[in-house]
Design a protein around this motif. Structure first.
Motif, PDB file in Angstrom:
ATOM      1  N   GLY A 151      60.162  49.441  77.839  1.00  0.00           N
ATOM      2  CA  GLY A 151      59.148  48.221  77.346  1.00  0.00           C
ATOM      3  C   GLY A 151      58.268  47.921  78.110  1.00  0.00           C
ATOM      4  N   GLU A 202      59.995  52.272  84.969  1.00  0.00           N
ATOM      5  CA  GLU A 202      60.535  50.651  84.791  1.00  0.00           C
ATOM      6  C   GLU A 202      61.137  49.782  85.720  1.00  0.00           C
ATOM      7  N   SER A 236      61.768  44.074  77.581  1.00  0.00           N
ATOM      8  CA  SER A 236      62.240  45.452  77.471  1.00  0.00           C
ATOM      9  C   SER A 236      61.739  45.713  75.877  1.00  0.00           C
ATOM     10  N   ASP A 237      61.453  44.478  75.353  1.00  0.00           N
ATOM     11  CA  ASP A 237      59.874  44.381  74.484  1.00  0.00           C
ATOM     12  C   ASP A 237      58.577  45.159  74.871  1.00  0.00           C
TER      13      ASP A 237
END
Length: 344
Positions: free
Chosen positions: A256, A17, A269-270
């Motif tokens: 994400g 991330e 984040s999607d």
């Protein structure tokens, strides 16, 4: 911030991330290309500007890809920024801090190593043209004791910080990237796979579909994979999705999606969930054709495996000496440095 606090905070992050801008595009690319070399070093022999026939059997043999380590990434980036700001190249910081004193607070394992370089045009060139054609640097890249890596890129200053013994993994997909950074018409994705068996599915998941990747080099259980497809337009989010042979699913990043496009965030984040079991796999051309992310120039594209004949002019490679001191050498007129250290 002390060592314990730093490591504790790093452990809370999702694997791969983007946090505070890291891993950046350049960091992911340097890491991914390093892993592509490790899983099949001889697949790229036509691209090395030196004779790989002289390498040791270990350097010619496949190794596990290196896991992403946010601590090593942070300190590698800080060192590249320090070198670029000061206009120097060294394993020691501009304030005299030694390599080991600089790196150990960011790593919880028992072995560390470092490669640095200056002057190469891109992350593929510094790995293939530079470090892999230098004995000591190649030894670090192909060292089986190393399990983790952090990359630092600032202008044309490059740092690889390696580590072993931190028990970071396992993650079947260790790191991945796309190229060029801002695609106009087509985009190519690269990653590596490492598990006991071939993946049931390894794909790039975008909002428009689940695009299956193909094996590029190595073995089906340990190799490099790629996908070339339409770039689309605007901000395009993607993640590397996998289904293991036992039905386990996962992704890189674990939370994400990465993203490309002009002025677009590196991470969102999607997720599109196009690759989740039951949604099907798209084997077509991928995202809708568009004019690209922005109007910038096309950037580096990896040459095909069967490109040019192997050059045999050789390179200025010097054997690595004791693990506890720096080895400075010049390859093709561009400086490189190496260092390795193990805790007692």
């Amino acid at each position: 911030m002390n060592v314990v606090t730093t490591i504790s905070l790093l452990a809370l992050m999702g694997y791969g991330e983007v946090v505070s801008g890291q891993p950046s595009y350049s960091q992911r690319s340097l890491h991914t290309f390093t892993n592509m070399i490790r899983v099949d070093p001889m697949a790229w022999k036509n691209e090395y500007p030196c004779n790989s026939n002289s390498w040791s059997s270990s350097e010619r043999s496949a190794k596990d890809p290196l896991y992403y380590h946010s601590g090593l990434t942070e300190i590698a980036q800080l060192h590249s920024e320090d070198m670029e700001s000061g206009g120097f190249m060294s394993h020691d910081s501009s304030d005299g801090t030694s390599f080991s004193a600089r790196v150990w607070p960011y790593y919880e394992g028992n072995t560390i190593g470092e490669n640095v370089a200056y002057g190469y045009s891109d992350t593929w060139s510094v790995v293939v043209d530079g470090w892999m054609c230098s004995s000591g640097h190649r030894s670090n890249i192909m060292e089986s004791d190393f399990e983790d890596m952090g990359a630092g890129v600032e202008a044309h200053y490059y740092t690889q910080d390696f580590g072993g013994g931190a028990s970071t993994g396992p993650y079947p997909v260790a790191m991945g990237t796309h190229t060029p950074e801002r695609p106009l018409q087509t985009v190519t994705f690269y990653t590596t796979w490492n598990s006991s068996q071939a993946p049931a599915l390894l794909a790039v998941e975008t909002p428009d579909g689940c695009l299956e990747m193909s094996e590029l080099a190595g073995e089906t259980s340990q190799g490099a994979w790629s996908l070339e497809t339409d770039a689309g337009s605007g901000c395009v989010a993607y993640r590397f999705f996998y289904e293991a042979a036992d039905g386990t699913t996962g992704s890189l990043p674990t939370n994400g999606s990465y993203q490309y496009g002009g002025s677009c965030a590196l991470w969102v984040s999607d997720v599109s969930a196009q690759c989740e079991p039951g949604t099907g796999v798209d084997t077509g051309t991928g995202a809708d054709t568009g004019t690209g992310a922005d109007t910038g120039e096309e950037e580096w594209q990896r040459p095909p495996l069967d490109s040019n004949t192997l050059e045999t002019t050789g390179c200025a490679c010097t054997s690595a000496q004791a693990h506890t001191h720096a080895l400075s050498l010049v390859l093709l007129g561009i400086p490189l440095l190496i260092r390795r250290r193990r805790n007692a």
